[in-house]
Scaffold this motif. Structure first.
Motif, PDB file in Angstrom:
ATOM      1  N   MET A   1      -7.616 -17.488   3.932  1.00  0.00           N
ATOM      2  CA  MET A   1      -8.327 -16.740   2.901  1.00  0.00           C
ATOM      3  C   MET A   1      -9.718 -16.369   3.403  1.00  0.00           C
ATOM      4  N   GLY A   2     -10.450 -15.660   2.558  1.00  0.00           N
ATOM      5  CA  GLY A   2     -11.800 -15.291   2.950  1.00  0.00           C
ATOM      6  C   GLY A   2     -11.870 -13.936   3.635  1.00  0.00           C
ATOM      7  N   GLU A   3     -10.707 -13.305   3.843  1.00  0.00           N
ATOM      8  CA  GLU A   3     -10.724 -11.990   4.455  1.00  0.00           C
ATOM      9  C   GLU A   3     -11.225 -10.963   3.444  1.00  0.00           C
ATOM     10  N   ARG A   4     -12.143 -10.131   3.877  1.00  0.00           N
ATOM     11  CA  ARG A   4     -12.717  -9.121   2.992  1.00  0.00           C
ATOM     12  C   ARG A   4     -11.703  -7.998   2.803  1.00  0.00           C
ATOM     13  N   VAL A   5     -11.523  -7.583   1.553  1.00  0.00           N
ATOM     14  CA  VAL A   5     -10.653  -6.441   1.293  1.00  0.00           C
ATOM     15  C   VAL A   5     -11.511  -5.200   1.419  1.00  0.00           C
ATOM     16  N   GLY A   6     -11.495  -4.597   2.596  1.00  0.00           N
ATOM     17  CA  GLY A   6     -12.481  -3.581   2.870  1.00  0.00           C
ATOM     18  C   GLY A   6     -11.990  -2.153   2.869  1.00  0.00           C
ATOM     19  N   THR A   7     -10.699  -1.919   3.109  1.00  0.00           N
ATOM     20  CA  THR A   7     -10.298  -0.534   3.277  1.00  0.00           C
ATOM     21  C   THR A   7     -10.176   0.157   1.923  1.00  0.00           C
ATOM     22  N   GLU A   8     -10.460   1.440   1.970  1.00  0.00           N
ATOM     23  CA  GLU A   8     -10.401   2.248   0.750  1.00  0.00           C
ATOM     24  C   GLU A   8      -9.007   2.187   0.132  1.00  0.00           C
ATOM     25  N   GLU A   9      -7.988   2.237   0.987  1.00  0.00           N
ATOM     26  CA  GLU A   9      -6.619   2.257   0.447  1.00  0.00           C
ATOM     27  C   GLU A   9      -6.259   0.917  -0.196  1.00  0.00           C
ATOM     28  N   GLN A  10      -6.772  -0.178   0.349  1.00  0.00           N
ATOM     29  CA  GLN A  10      -6.508  -1.476  -0.278  1.00  0.00           C
ATOM     30  C   GLN A  10      -7.167  -1.551  -1.652  1.00  0.00           C
TER      31      GLN A  10
ATOM     32  N   ARG B   1       2.219 -10.229  -7.415  1.00  0.00           N
ATOM     33  CA  ARG B   1       2.419 -10.657  -6.023  1.00  0.00           C
ATOM     34  C   ARG B   1       1.921  -9.577  -5.055  1.00  0.00           C
ATOM     35  N   MET B   2       2.116  -8.326  -5.439  1.00  0.00           N
ATOM     36  CA  MET B   2       1.626  -7.238  -4.575  1.00  0.00           C
ATOM     37  C   MET B   2       0.105  -7.287  -4.488  1.00  0.00           C
ATOM     38  N   MET B   3      -0.520  -7.623  -5.620  1.00  0.00           N
ATOM     39  CA  MET B   3      -1.979  -7.718  -5.638  1.00  0.00           C
ATOM     40  C   MET B   3      -2.440  -8.794  -4.642  1.00  0.00           C
ATOM     41  N   GLU B   4      -1.747  -9.918  -4.655  1.00  0.00           N
ATOM     42  CA  GLU B   4      -2.089 -10.990  -3.714  1.00  0.00           C
ATOM     43  C   GLU B   4      -1.789 -10.554  -2.284  1.00  0.00           C
ATOM     44  N   ALA B   5      -0.693  -9.819  -2.107  1.00  0.00           N
ATOM     45  CA  ALA B   5      -0.310  -9.387  -0.756  1.00  0.00           C
ATOM     46  C   ALA B   5      -1.378  -8.490  -0.141  1.00  0.00           C
ATOM     47  N   LEU B   6      -2.093  -7.746  -0.984  1.00  0.00           N
ATOM     48  CA  LEU B   6      -3.122  -6.839  -0.465  1.00  0.00           C
ATOM     49  C   LEU B   6      -4.257  -7.604   0.200  1.00  0.00           C
ATOM     50  N   HIS B   7      -4.367  -8.883  -0.114  1.00  0.00           N
ATOM     51  CA  HIS B   7      -5.422  -9.698   0.482  1.00  0.00           C
ATOM     52  C   HIS B   7      -4.953 -10.409   1.747  1.00  0.00           C
ATOM     53  N   GLY B   8      -3.654 -10.316   2.036  1.00  0.00           N
ATOM     54  CA  GLY B   8      -3.123 -11.113   3.135  1.00  0.00           C
ATOM     55  C   GLY B   8      -2.996 -10.336   4.426  1.00  0.00           C
ATOM     56  N   GLY B   9      -2.610 -11.057   5.485  1.00  0.00           N
ATOM     57  CA  GLY B   9      -2.313 -10.427   6.767  1.00  0.00           C
ATOM     58  C   GLY B   9      -3.532  -9.869   7.463  1.00  0.00           C
ATOM     59  N   ARG B  10      -3.256  -9.154   8.537  1.00  0.00           N
ATOM     60  CA  ARG B  10      -4.375  -8.625   9.312  1.00  0.00           C
ATOM     61  C   ARG B  10      -4.571  -7.144   9.030  1.00  0.00           C
ATOM     62  N   ASP B  11      -5.796  -6.693   9.217  1.00  0.00           N
ATOM     63  CA  ASP B  11      -6.096  -5.286   8.979  1.00  0.00           C
ATOM     64  C   ASP B  11      -5.720  -4.463  10.200  1.00  0.00           C
ATOM     65  N   HIS B  12      -5.550  -3.182   9.959  1.00  0.00           N
ATOM     66  CA  HIS B  12      -5.160  -2.296  11.054  1.00  0.00           C
ATOM     67  C   HIS B  12      -6.142  -1.164  11.253  1.00  0.00           C
ATOM     68  N   GLY B  13      -7.133  -1.090  10.373  1.00  0.00           N
ATOM     69  CA  GLY B  13      -8.024   0.066  10.409  1.00  0.00           C
ATOM     70  C   GLY B  13      -9.085  -0.018  11.455  1.00  0.00           C
TER      71      GLY B  13
ATOM     72  N   ILE C   1       0.835  -1.206   0.000  1.00  0.00           N
ATOM     73  CA  ILE C   1       0.000   0.000   0.000  1.00  0.00           C
ATOM     74  C   ILE C   1       0.871   1.258   0.000  1.00  0.00           C
ATOM     75  N   THR C   2       1.859   1.282   0.890  1.00  0.00           N
ATOM     76  CA  THR C   2       2.730   2.461   0.973  1.00  0.00           C
ATOM     77  C   THR C   2       3.495   2.672  -0.323  1.00  0.00           C
ATOM     78  N   THR C   3       4.003   1.587  -0.873  1.00  0.00           N
ATOM     79  CA  THR C   3       4.828   1.693  -2.075  1.00  0.00           C
ATOM     80  C   THR C   3       3.996   2.152  -3.269  1.00  0.00           C
TER      81      THR C   3
END
Lengths: 236, 145
Positions: free
Chosen positions: B1-10, A224-236, A139-141
Protein backbone atom coordinates in the motif's frame (compact mmCIF):
# COMPACT_ATOMS: atom_id res chain seq x y z
CA UNK A 1 -16.32 -0.12 -27.76
CA UNK A 2 -19.28 -2.17 -28.87
CA UNK A 3 -22.35 -1.71 -26.76
CA UNK A 4 -23.07 -4.95 -24.92
CA UNK A 5 -26.65 -6.13 -25.05
CA UNK A 6 -28.65 -5.30 -21.94
CA UNK A 7 -31.23 -7.60 -20.49
CA UNK A 8 -32.14 -9.87 -17.65
CA UNK A 9 -29.35 -12.16 -16.57
CA UNK A 10 -29.99 -15.42 -14.77
CA UNK A 11 -28.03 -15.70 -11.54
CA UNK A 12 -25.44 -18.10 -12.89
CA UNK A 13 -21.94 -17.43 -14.06
CA UNK A 14 -20.79 -17.10 -17.62
CA UNK A 15 -24.14 -17.85 -19.21
CA UNK A 16 -23.60 -15.55 -22.15
CA UNK A 17 -20.35 -17.12 -23.35
CA UNK A 18 -21.69 -20.64 -22.72
CA UNK A 19 -24.72 -19.87 -24.89
CA UNK A 20 -22.63 -18.32 -27.66
CA UNK A 21 -20.39 -21.40 -27.80
CA UNK A 22 -23.53 -23.44 -28.47
CA UNK A 23 -24.17 -21.33 -31.58
CA UNK A 24 -21.21 -22.72 -33.50
CA UNK A 25 -18.79 -20.60 -35.54
CA UNK A 26 -20.94 -17.47 -35.44
CA UNK A 27 -21.19 -17.66 -31.66
CA UNK A 28 -17.46 -18.23 -31.30
CA UNK A 29 -16.82 -15.16 -33.45
CA UNK A 30 -19.05 -13.14 -31.16
CA UNK A 31 -17.10 -14.33 -28.11
CA UNK A 32 -13.79 -13.53 -29.80
CA UNK A 33 -15.00 -10.06 -30.67
CA UNK A 34 -16.04 -9.52 -27.06
CA UNK A 35 -12.65 -10.69 -25.76
CA UNK A 36 -10.72 -8.57 -28.23
CA UNK A 37 -12.84 -5.51 -27.44
CA UNK A 38 -12.61 -5.69 -23.66
CA UNK A 39 -9.38 -7.54 -22.90
CA UNK A 40 -6.82 -6.69 -25.59
CA UNK A 41 -5.91 -3.27 -24.25
CA UNK A 42 -5.48 -4.29 -20.60
CA UNK A 43 -3.41 -7.31 -21.64
CA UNK A 44 -1.16 -5.13 -23.82
CA UNK A 45 -0.72 -2.54 -21.06
CA UNK A 46 -0.12 -5.28 -18.51
CA UNK A 47 2.53 -6.90 -20.74
CA UNK A 48 4.25 -3.55 -21.18
CA UNK A 49 4.19 -2.82 -17.43
CA UNK A 50 5.63 -6.21 -16.54
CA UNK A 51 8.12 -6.38 -19.40
CA UNK A 52 6.39 -9.59 -20.44
CA UNK A 53 7.58 -10.79 -23.82
CA UNK A 54 9.45 -13.27 -25.92
CA UNK A 55 12.82 -11.82 -26.80
CA UNK A 56 13.76 -8.16 -26.76
CA UNK A 57 12.12 -7.23 -30.03
CA UNK A 58 8.61 -8.49 -29.43
CA UNK A 59 6.22 -5.59 -28.86
CA UNK A 60 3.38 -6.09 -26.32
CA UNK A 61 0.85 -5.60 -29.14
CA UNK A 62 2.40 -8.45 -31.13
CA UNK A 63 2.57 -10.65 -28.07
CA UNK A 64 -1.14 -10.28 -27.29
CA UNK A 65 -2.03 -10.62 -30.97
CA UNK A 66 -0.05 -13.87 -31.12
CA UNK A 67 -1.71 -15.13 -27.97
CA UNK A 68 -5.21 -14.39 -29.26
CA UNK A 69 -4.41 -15.94 -32.64
CA UNK A 70 -3.18 -19.14 -31.00
CA UNK A 71 -6.07 -19.59 -28.55
CA UNK A 72 -9.28 -17.77 -29.38
CA UNK A 73 -10.21 -19.78 -32.47
CA UNK A 74 -10.52 -22.89 -30.32
CA UNK A 75 -13.94 -23.29 -28.66
CA UNK A 76 -12.36 -25.75 -26.22
CA UNK A 77 -10.32 -22.88 -24.82
CA UNK A 78 -13.47 -21.14 -23.59
CA UNK A 79 -15.04 -24.43 -22.59
CA UNK A 80 -12.02 -24.97 -20.31
CA UNK A 81 -12.54 -21.50 -18.86
CA UNK A 82 -16.19 -22.32 -18.09
CA UNK A 83 -14.99 -25.26 -16.00
CA UNK A 84 -12.21 -23.29 -14.31
CA UNK A 85 -14.29 -21.15 -11.93
CA UNK A 86 -11.95 -18.23 -12.67
CA UNK A 87 -12.96 -14.80 -13.82
CA UNK A 88 -12.40 -14.62 -17.57
CA UNK A 89 -9.83 -11.85 -17.17
CA UNK A 90 -7.70 -14.00 -14.88
CA UNK A 91 -8.01 -16.97 -17.20
CA UNK A 92 -6.81 -14.85 -20.11
CA UNK A 93 -3.99 -13.29 -18.09
CA UNK A 94 -2.79 -16.73 -16.96
CA UNK A 95 -3.14 -17.95 -20.55
CA UNK A 96 -0.89 -15.14 -21.73
CA UNK A 97 1.82 -16.25 -19.30
CA UNK A 98 1.53 -19.85 -20.55
CA UNK A 99 1.72 -18.61 -24.11
CA UNK A 100 4.94 -16.70 -23.37
CA UNK A 101 6.59 -19.82 -21.94
CA UNK A 102 5.43 -21.91 -24.89
CA UNK A 103 6.80 -19.36 -27.31
CA UNK A 104 10.14 -19.28 -25.52
CA UNK A 105 10.41 -23.05 -25.78
CA UNK A 106 9.33 -23.00 -29.42
CA UNK A 107 11.80 -20.31 -30.38
CA UNK A 108 14.61 -21.89 -28.40
CA UNK A 109 14.02 -25.14 -30.31
CA UNK A 110 14.13 -23.28 -33.64
CA UNK A 111 17.28 -21.41 -32.63
CA UNK A 112 18.84 -24.49 -30.99
CA UNK A 113 19.37 -22.71 -27.70
CA UNK A 114 21.28 -24.72 -25.09
CA UNK A 115 19.26 -25.88 -22.02
CA UNK A 116 21.10 -23.40 -19.81
CA UNK A 117 20.15 -20.56 -22.14
CA UNK A 118 16.54 -21.73 -22.16
CA UNK A 119 16.49 -21.74 -18.35
CA UNK A 120 17.77 -18.18 -18.32
CA UNK A 121 15.05 -17.12 -20.75
CA UNK A 122 12.37 -18.81 -18.70
CA UNK A 123 13.72 -17.39 -15.44
CA UNK A 124 13.41 -13.95 -17.00
CA UNK A 125 9.63 -14.28 -17.47
CA UNK A 126 7.95 -12.17 -14.78
CA UNK A 127 5.49 -13.80 -12.41
CA UNK A 128 1.81 -13.14 -12.99
CA UNK A 129 0.63 -10.02 -11.17
CA UNK A 130 -3.12 -10.07 -10.53
CA UNK A 131 -3.15 -6.60 -8.99
CA UNK A 132 -1.42 -5.00 -11.98
CA UNK A 133 -3.74 -6.68 -14.42
CA UNK A 134 -6.92 -5.96 -12.46
CA UNK A 135 -6.01 -2.28 -12.41
CA UNK A 136 -5.58 -2.11 -16.18
CA UNK A 137 -8.72 -4.12 -16.73
CA UNK A 138 -10.72 -1.85 -14.42
CA UNK A 139 -9.60 1.29 -16.25
CA UNK A 140 -10.31 -0.14 -19.71
CA UNK A 141 -13.65 -1.59 -18.68
CA UNK A 142 -14.82 1.59 -17.01
CA UNK A 143 -13.81 3.70 -19.96
CA UNK A 144 -15.60 1.28 -22.27
CA UNK A 145 -18.78 1.30 -20.20
CA UNK A 146 -18.66 5.09 -19.99
CA UNK A 147 -18.13 5.38 -23.76
CA UNK A 148 -21.06 3.04 -24.39
CA UNK A 149 -23.36 5.04 -22.15
CA UNK A 150 -22.30 8.35 -23.67
CA UNK A 151 -22.64 7.02 -27.22
CA UNK A 152 -26.18 5.90 -26.47
CA UNK A 153 -27.03 9.32 -24.98
CA UNK A 154 -25.54 11.03 -28.04
CA UNK A 155 -27.66 8.83 -30.31
CA UNK A 156 -30.74 9.89 -28.34
CA UNK A 157 -29.72 13.56 -28.47
CA UNK A 158 -29.40 13.68 -24.67
CA UNK A 159 -25.67 13.96 -24.06
CA UNK A 160 -26.39 16.94 -21.80
CA UNK A 161 -27.87 14.46 -19.32
CA UNK A 162 -24.35 13.13 -18.79
CA UNK A 163 -23.23 16.51 -17.44
CA UNK A 164 -26.15 16.56 -15.00
CA UNK A 165 -25.31 13.04 -13.88
CA UNK A 166 -21.59 13.73 -13.51
CA UNK A 167 -22.15 16.92 -11.54
CA UNK A 168 -24.52 15.16 -9.14
CA UNK A 169 -22.72 11.89 -8.64
CA UNK A 170 -19.04 12.72 -9.03
CA UNK A 171 -19.02 16.30 -7.73
CA UNK A 172 -21.90 16.08 -5.30
CA UNK A 173 -23.83 19.05 -6.72
CA UNK A 174 -27.36 19.16 -5.28
CA UNK A 175 -30.43 18.48 -7.40
CA UNK A 176 -31.70 21.96 -6.53
CA UNK A 177 -28.55 23.58 -7.95
CA UNK A 178 -28.68 21.41 -11.05
CA UNK A 179 -32.33 22.28 -11.61
CA UNK A 180 -31.52 25.99 -11.46
CA UNK A 181 -28.46 25.67 -13.71
CA UNK A 182 -30.19 23.56 -16.38
CA UNK A 183 -33.60 25.21 -16.06
CA UNK A 184 -35.38 21.98 -15.23
CA UNK A 185 -37.37 20.84 -12.21
CA UNK A 186 -35.74 19.09 -9.27
CA UNK A 187 -37.70 15.94 -10.17
CA UNK A 188 -36.37 16.09 -13.73
CA UNK A 189 -32.81 16.53 -12.47
CA UNK A 190 -33.21 13.52 -10.21
CA UNK A 191 -34.72 11.47 -13.03
CA UNK A 192 -31.87 12.33 -15.41
CA UNK A 193 -29.24 11.39 -12.84
CA UNK A 194 -30.90 8.06 -12.10
CA UNK A 195 -31.46 7.26 -15.78
CA UNK A 196 -27.84 7.91 -16.75
CA UNK A 197 -26.60 6.06 -13.66
CA UNK A 198 -28.71 3.04 -14.58
CA UNK A 199 -27.47 3.13 -18.15
CA UNK A 200 -23.84 3.28 -17.06
CA UNK A 201 -24.28 0.61 -14.44
CA UNK A 202 -26.03 -1.70 -16.91
CA UNK A 203 -23.21 -1.26 -19.42
CA UNK A 204 -20.68 -2.20 -16.75
CA UNK A 205 -22.85 -5.02 -15.43
CA UNK A 206 -22.99 -6.63 -18.85
CA UNK A 207 -19.21 -6.81 -19.03
CA UNK A 208 -18.82 -7.97 -15.43
CA UNK A 209 -21.35 -10.75 -15.90
CA UNK A 210 -19.66 -11.91 -19.08
CA UNK A 211 -16.40 -11.86 -17.16
CA UNK A 212 -17.94 -14.30 -14.68
CA UNK A 213 -19.57 -12.16 -11.97
CA UNK A 214 -23.04 -12.92 -10.69
CA UNK A 215 -25.48 -10.03 -11.24
CA UNK A 216 -26.10 -9.96 -7.50
CA UNK A 217 -22.38 -9.24 -6.97
CA UNK A 218 -22.15 -6.19 -9.20
CA UNK A 219 -22.12 -3.60 -6.39
CA UNK A 220 -19.43 -5.57 -4.59
CA UNK A 221 -17.51 -5.87 -7.85
CA UNK A 222 -17.66 -2.10 -8.33
CA UNK A 223 -16.05 -1.72 -4.91
CA UNK A 224 -13.42 -4.33 -5.78
CA UNK A 225 -12.62 -2.40 -8.95
CA UNK A 226 -12.14 0.71 -6.84
CA UNK A 227 -9.60 -1.16 -4.72
CA UNK A 228 -7.97 -2.62 -7.83
CA UNK A 229 -7.27 0.90 -9.10
CA UNK A 230 -4.90 1.33 -6.17
CA UNK A 231 -3.03 -1.91 -6.78
CA UNK A 232 -0.22 -3.12 -9.01
CA UNK A 233 2.41 -1.11 -10.75
CA UNK A 234 1.96 1.99 -12.86
CA UNK A 235 2.78 2.09 -16.52
CA UNK A 236 2.70 5.79 -17.26
CA UNK B 1 0.00 0.00 0.00
CA UNK B 2 0.98 3.63 0.00
CA UNK B 3 1.17 3.89 -3.77
CA UNK B 4 -0.09 7.26 -4.96
CA UNK B 5 -3.00 7.13 -7.37
CA UNK B 6 -1.58 9.65 -9.73
CA UNK B 7 -2.73 9.10 -13.28
CA UNK B 8 -5.62 11.06 -14.68
CA UNK B 9 -7.29 7.89 -15.95
CA UNK B 10 -7.11 6.24 -12.53
CA UNK B 11 -8.66 9.26 -10.87
CA UNK B 12 -11.39 9.51 -13.46
CA UNK B 13 -12.09 5.81 -13.05
CA UNK B 14 -12.55 6.27 -9.30
CA UNK B 15 -15.00 9.09 -9.92
CA UNK B 16 -16.89 6.89 -12.40
CA UNK B 17 -17.15 4.04 -9.93
CA UNK B 18 -18.39 6.31 -7.18
CA UNK B 19 -20.91 7.81 -9.59
CA UNK B 20 -22.15 4.33 -10.43
CA UNK B 21 -22.79 3.40 -6.82
CA UNK B 22 -25.64 5.90 -6.68
CA UNK B 23 -27.76 5.46 -3.57
CA UNK B 24 -25.40 2.71 -2.37
CA UNK B 25 -22.54 5.17 -2.05
CA UNK B 26 -20.87 5.55 1.34
CA UNK B 27 -19.72 8.97 2.55
CA UNK B 28 -16.03 8.06 2.35
CA UNK B 29 -16.55 6.91 -1.25
CA UNK B 30 -18.01 10.31 -2.07
CA UNK B 31 -14.96 11.80 -0.40
CA UNK B 32 -12.79 9.63 -2.66
CA UNK B 33 -14.44 11.14 -5.73
CA UNK B 34 -13.83 14.59 -4.25
CA UNK B 35 -10.16 13.76 -3.60
CA UNK B 36 -9.84 12.37 -7.14
CA UNK B 37 -11.05 15.58 -8.77
CA UNK B 38 -8.86 18.24 -10.39
CA UNK B 39 -7.08 20.49 -7.93
CA UNK B 40 -7.80 18.18 -5.02
CA UNK B 41 -4.23 18.25 -3.65
CA UNK B 42 -4.50 21.97 -2.91
CA UNK B 43 -7.96 21.46 -1.42
CA UNK B 44 -6.65 18.65 0.81
CA UNK B 45 -3.76 20.74 2.08
CA UNK B 46 -6.14 23.59 2.91
CA UNK B 47 -8.64 21.26 4.58
CA UNK B 48 -5.91 19.74 6.72
CA UNK B 49 -4.28 22.98 7.80
CA UNK B 50 -3.62 22.73 11.53
CA UNK B 51 -4.22 18.97 11.64
CA UNK B 52 -1.24 17.22 13.25
CA UNK B 53 1.03 15.54 10.77
CA UNK B 54 3.30 14.07 13.44
CA UNK B 55 2.67 11.71 16.33
CA UNK B 56 0.29 13.23 18.93
CA UNK B 57 -1.52 11.84 22.01
CA UNK B 58 -4.58 9.71 21.36
CA UNK B 59 -6.79 12.35 23.00
CA UNK B 60 -5.83 14.82 20.26
CA UNK B 61 -7.09 12.45 17.56
CA UNK B 62 -10.26 11.79 19.56
CA UNK B 63 -10.90 15.52 19.89
CA UNK B 64 -10.40 15.99 16.16
CA UNK B 65 -12.78 13.13 15.44
CA UNK B 66 -15.51 14.57 17.70
CA UNK B 67 -15.14 18.03 16.25
CA UNK B 68 -15.00 16.98 12.60
CA UNK B 69 -17.92 14.58 12.96
CA UNK B 70 -20.17 17.55 13.67
CA UNK B 71 -19.05 19.13 10.39
CA UNK B 72 -19.99 16.15 8.25
CA UNK B 73 -23.39 15.02 9.51
CA UNK B 74 -25.22 12.82 6.99
CA UNK B 75 -27.60 15.57 5.81
CA UNK B 76 -24.62 17.75 4.90
CA UNK B 77 -22.84 14.91 3.11
CA UNK B 78 -25.88 14.51 0.88
CA UNK B 79 -25.30 18.09 -0.25
CA UNK B 80 -21.60 17.37 -0.54
CA UNK B 81 -20.49 20.93 0.02
CA UNK B 82 -16.78 21.60 0.35
CA UNK B 83 -17.02 22.32 4.09
CA UNK B 84 -18.74 18.99 4.75
CA UNK B 85 -16.17 17.18 2.62
CA UNK B 86 -13.36 18.91 4.52
CA UNK B 87 -14.96 17.81 7.79
CA UNK B 88 -15.24 14.27 6.53
CA UNK B 89 -11.63 14.32 5.44
CA UNK B 90 -10.52 15.46 8.89
CA UNK B 91 -12.73 12.76 10.40
CA UNK B 92 -11.00 10.13 8.26
CA UNK B 93 -7.59 11.56 9.13
CA UNK B 94 -8.41 11.35 12.85
CA UNK B 95 -9.21 7.65 12.44
CA UNK B 96 -6.04 7.09 10.44
CA UNK B 97 -3.91 9.08 12.89
CA UNK B 98 -5.19 7.20 15.95
CA UNK B 99 -4.53 3.88 14.26
CA UNK B 100 -1.16 4.91 12.91
CA UNK B 101 0.14 6.43 16.15
CA UNK B 102 -1.55 4.25 18.76
CA UNK B 103 -3.11 1.25 17.01
CA UNK B 104 -6.43 2.50 18.42
CA UNK B 105 -9.70 2.25 16.54
CA UNK B 106 -11.63 5.39 17.52
CA UNK B 107 -14.54 4.91 15.12
CA UNK B 108 -17.74 2.93 15.42
CA UNK B 109 -17.61 2.26 11.69
CA UNK B 110 -17.46 -1.46 10.84
CA UNK B 111 -13.85 -2.59 10.69
CA UNK B 112 -14.22 -3.63 7.04
CA UNK B 113 -15.37 -0.10 6.18
CA UNK B 114 -12.49 1.44 8.13
CA UNK B 115 -10.00 -0.68 6.19
CA UNK B 116 -11.74 0.12 2.93
CA UNK B 117 -11.74 3.84 3.74
CA UNK B 118 -8.03 3.78 4.55
CA UNK B 119 -7.21 1.81 1.41
CA UNK B 120 -9.36 4.02 -0.80
CA UNK B 121 -8.62 7.50 0.51
CA UNK B 122 -4.95 7.17 1.46
CA UNK B 123 -3.49 6.79 -2.03
CA UNK B 124 -5.48 9.84 -3.18
CA UNK B 125 -3.80 12.09 -0.61
CA UNK B 126 -0.46 13.88 -0.80
CA UNK B 127 2.28 13.07 1.69
CA UNK B 128 2.55 12.90 4.62
CA UNK B 129 -1.09 11.79 4.73
CA UNK B 130 -0.75 9.00 2.21
CA UNK B 131 1.90 7.43 4.41
CA UNK B 132 -0.17 7.91 7.59
CA UNK B 133 -3.11 6.12 5.95
CA UNK B 134 -0.86 3.33 4.68
CA UNK B 135 0.57 2.71 8.16
CA UNK B 136 -2.90 2.93 9.68
CA UNK B 137 -4.17 0.32 7.26
CA UNK B 138 -1.29 -1.94 8.09
CA UNK B 139 -2.03 -1.61 11.81
CA UNK B 140 -5.80 -2.00 11.32
CA UNK B 141 -5.20 -5.32 9.63
CA UNK B 142 -2.90 -6.41 12.43
CA UNK B 143 -4.94 -5.19 15.42
CA UNK B 144 -7.46 -7.63 16.89
CA UNK B 145 -10.80 -6.25 18.07
Amino acid sequence: MATPRSGNFPDTQAVWIGERLGDGAAGLNEVRAFVMTWYREPLVTYSRALGLGVGPRMAPDDLVHGYFASRLADPDYFASWLKSGLRLRHWLKNGLHFFVREEIRRQSAINRVEPSGLNAWEDGVPQADDAAFDKQWAITTLNGASDSARAELTRLGRLGDWDVFWAARARGVSYESLAREHQITVAQARQKVHAVGDRLRNALRDVLVRDGAKPSEVTEDIRRMMEALHGGRDHG
Amino acid sequence: MGERVGTEEQRRAISLLVAMLGDDVKPFELLAAHCASDGADAWVRTALLGVPSKRVPLATWEDLKRHSKRECAPDRIAVADAAAMAGLLRYCVSIAGALCDHGALVSSMPRADVERMLALIGPLLPDPWAEVFAQALSRARAVQV
